[in-house]
Design a protein around this motif. Structure first.
Motif, PDB file in Angstrom:
ATOM      1  N   GLY A 185       7.318  -6.964  14.248  1.00 49.09           N
ATOM      2  CA  GLY A 185       7.772  -6.961  12.863  1.00 49.09           C
ATOM      3  C   GLY A 185       8.437  -5.647  12.486  1.00 49.09           C
ATOM      4  O   GLY A 185       8.467  -4.687  13.259  1.00 49.09           O
ATOM      5  N   LYS A 186       8.953  -5.621  11.279  1.00 48.97           N
ATOM      6  CA  LYS A 186       9.586  -4.396  10.778  1.00 48.97           C
ATOM      7  C   LYS A 186       8.519  -3.338  10.502  1.00 48.97           C
ATOM      8  O   LYS A 186       7.327  -3.638  10.400  1.00 48.97           O
ATOM      9  N   GLU A 187       8.958  -2.099  10.364  1.00 51.70           N
ATOM     10  CA  GLU A 187       8.026  -0.995  10.102  1.00 51.70           C
ATOM     11  C   GLU A 187       7.285  -1.248   8.783  1.00 51.70           C
ATOM     12  O   GLU A 187       7.911  -1.497   7.751  1.00 51.70           O
ATOM     13  N   PRO A 188       5.958  -1.215   8.788  1.00 48.25           N
ATOM     14  CA  PRO A 188       5.209  -1.573   7.575  1.00 48.25           C
ATOM     15  C   PRO A 188       5.131  -0.439   6.567  1.00 48.25           C
ATOM     16  O   PRO A 188       5.135   0.746   6.933  1.00 48.25           O
ATOM     17  N   THR A 189       5.053  -0.804   5.305  1.00 45.92           N
ATOM     18  CA  THR A 189       4.807   0.179   4.252  1.00 45.92           C
ATOM     19  C   THR A 189       3.321   0.214   3.941  1.00 45.92           C
ATOM     20  O   THR A 189       2.562  -0.694   4.312  1.00 45.92           O
ATOM     21  N   ASP A 190       2.880   1.262   3.238  1.00 46.36           N
ATOM     22  CA  ASP A 190       1.471   1.353   2.852  1.00 46.36           C
ATOM     23  C   ASP A 190       1.091   0.184   1.944  1.00 46.36           C
ATOM     24  O   ASP A 190      -0.035  -0.329   2.018  1.00 46.36           O
ATOM     25  N   GLU A 191       2.033  -0.259   1.118  1.00 45.92           N
ATOM     26  CA  GLU A 191       1.761  -1.378   0.221  1.00 45.92           C
ATOM     27  C   GLU A 191       1.554  -2.674   1.000  1.00 45.92           C
ATOM     28  O   GLU A 191       0.680  -3.494   0.670  1.00 45.92           O
ATOM     29  N   GLU A 192       2.351  -2.871   2.046  1.00 43.92           N
ATOM     30  CA  GLU A 192       2.202  -4.068   2.866  1.00 43.92           C
ATOM     31  C   GLU A 192       0.875  -4.059   3.623  1.00 43.92           C
ATOM     32  O   GLU A 192       0.220  -5.097   3.763  1.00 43.92           O
ATOM     33  N   ILE A 193       0.469  -2.907   4.114  1.00 45.02           N
ATOM     34  CA  ILE A 193      -0.821  -2.795   4.805  1.00 45.02           C
ATOM     35  C   ILE A 193      -1.954  -3.156   3.851  1.00 45.02           C
ATOM     36  O   ILE A 193      -2.852  -3.937   4.186  1.00 45.02           O
ATOM     37  N   LYS A 194      -1.894  -2.612   2.622  1.00 50.25           N
ATOM     38  CA  LYS A 194      -2.927  -2.899   1.631  1.00 50.25           C
ATOM     39  C   LYS A 194      -2.936  -4.386   1.271  1.00 50.25           C
ATOM     40  O   LYS A 194      -4.006  -4.998   1.108  1.00 50.25           O
ATOM     41  N   SER A 195      -1.754  -4.998   1.174  1.00 47.23           N
ATOM     42  CA  SER A 195      -1.657  -6.415   0.829  1.00 47.23           C
ATOM     43  C   SER A 195      -2.313  -7.289   1.900  1.00 47.23           C
ATOM     44  O   SER A 195      -3.031  -8.248   1.586  1.00 47.23           O
TER      45      SER A 195
ATOM     46  N   GLU B  79      -4.670  -6.326   3.999  1.00 50.27           N
ATOM     47  CA  GLU B  79      -6.112  -6.081   3.932  1.00 50.27           C
ATOM     48  C   GLU B  79      -6.753  -6.908   2.814  1.00 50.27           C
ATOM     49  O   GLU B  79      -7.831  -7.491   2.988  1.00 50.27           O
ATOM     50  N   GLU B  80      -6.094  -6.975   1.680  1.00 48.02           N
ATOM     51  CA  GLU B  80      -6.627  -7.754   0.556  1.00 48.02           C
ATOM     52  C   GLU B  80      -6.651  -9.244   0.886  1.00 48.02           C
ATOM     53  O   GLU B  80      -7.607  -9.958   0.546  1.00 48.02           O
ATOM     54  N   GLU B  81      -5.611  -9.739   1.563  1.00 49.68           N
ATOM     55  CA  GLU B  81      -5.564 -11.165   1.899  1.00 49.68           C
ATOM     56  C   GLU B  81      -6.642 -11.540   2.909  1.00 49.68           C
ATOM     57  O   GLU B  81      -7.276 -12.588   2.801  1.00 49.68           O
ATOM     58  N   LEU B  82      -6.867 -10.674   3.896  1.00 48.74           N
ATOM     59  CA  LEU B  82      -7.848 -10.962   4.934  1.00 48.74           C
ATOM     60  C   LEU B  82      -9.272 -10.618   4.514  1.00 48.74           C
ATOM     61  O   LEU B  82     -10.236 -11.150   5.062  1.00 48.74           O
ATOM     62  N   GLY B  83      -9.403  -9.689   3.557  1.00 49.79           N
ATOM     63  CA  GLY B  83     -10.737  -9.298   3.093  1.00 49.79           C
ATOM     64  C   GLY B  83     -11.408  -8.236   3.936  1.00 49.79           C
ATOM     65  O   GLY B  83     -12.625  -8.037   3.838  1.00 49.79           O
ATOM     66  N   TYR B  84     -10.635  -7.522   4.773  1.00 47.27           N
ATOM     67  CA  TYR B  84     -11.192  -6.486   5.628  1.00 47.27           C
ATOM     68  C   TYR B  84     -10.277  -5.269   5.631  1.00 47.27           C
ATOM     69  O   TYR B  84      -9.051  -5.391   5.533  1.00 47.27           O
ATOM     70  N   LYS B  85     -10.876  -4.079   5.770  1.00 48.16           N
ATOM     71  CA  LYS B  85     -10.098  -2.855   5.952  1.00 48.16           C
ATOM     72  C   LYS B  85      -9.690  -2.757   7.422  1.00 48.16           C
ATOM     73  O   LYS B  85     -10.514  -2.860   8.321  1.00 48.16           O
ATOM     74  N   LEU B  86      -8.402  -2.571   7.649  1.00 46.28           N
ATOM     75  CA  LEU B  86      -7.912  -2.453   9.014  1.00 46.28           C
ATOM     76  C   LEU B  86      -8.308  -1.107   9.607  1.00 46.28           C
ATOM     77  O   LEU B  86      -8.275  -0.083   8.900  1.00 46.28           O
TER      78      LEU B  86
END
Length: 495
Positions: free
Chosen positions: A25-35, A37-44
């Motif tokens: 995938g494309k380079e992730p942003t901090d916002e995408e990482i947080k999104s 994590e929220e969808e999966l319910g776990y901190k990566l």
């Protein structure tokens, strides 16, 4: 210390066209990482985040952890099919395939979904540092610990078994050698197994490695050699796999012209395997050979001598009689068996990639050259089917009939009810109508290209190794515009 300190990411990834299409995938942003994590319910894990910032998912060059073949590591770009929140990502594997909700599915394997790599949050909680585990769907979702952290897992990936040199292999312990050999056999690299184990010396092999050597000889169509090796194994160390493999040797050493005695001896071996085995796979393999090798008539006549095998076949709807499977043994059929016997030696592994014709031609040539040399195309293996159009039937698992192509139908009237689903999918036989490009015959490459792209859109389970075609008979084709009868073949796949 920062995760992956001094790690060589540049030489870690295999950035093929397929990897870019399905995993990267494309380079992730901090916002995408947080999104995510929220969808999966776990901190990566921090180490996972460090990885995706360098490379957002992909296919590793070093792709073996212990004896597990890793296909790809999921990133977080939702637009890629194999990503944490992608179409076939973590949530899909848990909801549709029934995997336990212990965390996040982070990598897939060569089994095509039948075992997965998970981040396991059971001990650490949703905000802690998860361990990495292997979850095996085929063994009632058995969970096996692999590493204490994601970074440890990544650093623990090793080079493929096929890259191991003879000298490196000789320096390994017996357990390490067994893992390498088992992995090579699973990858259908029989010749390499034979080379490595013979370089060690047959007299130096324990029973487990001797059994794997026999397996390789069977897969290399050297059944007499397989029997010689299995005879070396002490009688008190002969397990269910030994009896299955010896039975395999009997029924295949002269196939399709096996003698009655060989077929009968093979069935007796399968009965013994059924008697001592607690492994569902072994029982399934034995029954499949009854059907594939047309041993049903003999089994029915000797069912009092082989009650376990017979009852298992009946209970699992294994076709036993000619009338049931609508096959005849006339001269035309036998001739066709001879005509397509070259296909038994084609070493192709089906995957989920849909190739362009040019891309497939290059890949297929590489595979065939590896096994048969640069002039493979000038040998008997490069045969052709002298038909302008044919029917092809193959086994698959589907979640919807929308997965069928326009030239496909279900082979029989299956009851596609929710009650008949297993792990969210139906096990079916699909029949496809194929026309040759030149209107005269199918070349080997054209046939394999069309099979690959047909079967890429469905689940094949662990039956991904092409083992040839079986002639089924002369069938009326309701899939084409013309009212005609065409020759029908069944795709034989192994695990």
């Amino acid at each position: 210390m920062k995760p992956f300190e001094n790690f060589d990411w540049d030489n870690f990834w295999h950035d093929s066209e397929y990897a870019w299409e399905s995993y990267i995938g494309k380079e992730p942003t901090d916002e995408e990482i947080k999104s995510v994590e929220e969808e999966l319910g776990y901190k990566l894990p921090d180490s996972y985040i460090e990885m995706i910032k360098h490379h957002n998912g992909g296919i590793p060059i070093y792709d073996v952890f212990e004896d597990i073949d890793i296909v790809g590591i999921f990133g977080i770009d939702r637009s890629t099919i194999y990503s944490l929140c992608g179409e076939i990502g973590s949530k899909f594997m848990i909801s549709e395939w029934g995997y336990p909700n212990i965390g996040i599915a982070v990598a897939d394997t060569i089994s095509g979904g039948h075992d997965m790599i998970f981040l396991d949050y059971r001990e650490c909680g949703k905000d802690g540092e998860p361990k990495v585990v292997h979850v095996d769907q085929e063994c009632d979702y058995r969970i096996t610990p692999l590493a204490d952290s994601f970074e440890e897992f990544i650093r623990g990936l090793k080079e493929p078994s096929s890259e191991i040199t003879n000298n490196k292999f000789l320096a390994l312990s017996e357990d390490e050698q067994f893992n390498i050999i088992s992995n090579l056999n699973e990858s259908y690299e029989a010749k390499r197994v034979i080379e490595l184990l013979n370089s060690t010396g047959v007299e130096n092999l324990d029973s487990k490695l001797l059994s794997e050597l026999a397996r390789a000889y069977n897969n290399n169509d050297e059944m007499e050699k397989a029997m010689e090796i299995m005879d070396i194994i002490p009688e008190d160390e002969r397990d269910d796999r030994w009896y299955y493999r010896y039975g395999y040797s009997f029924v295949y050493r002269e196939f399709p012209n096996s003698s009655y005695e060989d077929n009968l001896n093979g069935l007796f071996m399968f009965e013994k395997a059924m008697d001592i085995s607690k492994d569902k796979k072994i029982k399934k393999w034995c029954s499949e050979l009854v059907e594939v090798c047309k041993l049903g008539i003999i089994l029915e006549s000797k069912k009092d001598k082989m009650p376990l095998l017979y009852e298992y076949c009946v209970q699992n709807n294994i076709k036993l009689s000619d009338e049931d499977n609508k096959l005849t043994y006339d001269a035309e059929k036998q001739g066709y068996r001879d005509d397509i016997s070259y296909l038994d030696s084609v070493n192709w592994i089906f995957d989920k990639h849909k190739y362009s014709r040019e891309e497939f031609s290059k890949k297929f040539n590489e595979v065939m050259t590896e096994y048969y040399g640069i002039k493979w195309w000038d040998t008997n293996i490069n045969g052709k089917i002298e038909e302008s159009d044919i029917l092809i039937t193959y086994e698959a698992w589907i979640g919807s009939t929308e997965q069928l192509h326009d030239n496909e139908i279900l082979d029989v009237d299956y009851e596609l009810t929710e009650e008949n689903k297993e792990d969210g999918m139906w096990q079916v036989d699909i029949t496809a109508y194929l026309k040759s490009d030149n209107g005269e015959y199918f070349s080997l490459e054209e046939l394999m290209y069309k099979l690959q792209n047909l079967m890429a859109d469905v689940e094949l389970g662990d039956h991904i190794f092409f083992e040839g075609l079986e002639y089924r008979g002369y069938y009326w084709c309701g899939l084409c515009d013309d009212d005609k009868w065409v020759h029908s073949f069944y795709v034989v796949c192994g695990s």
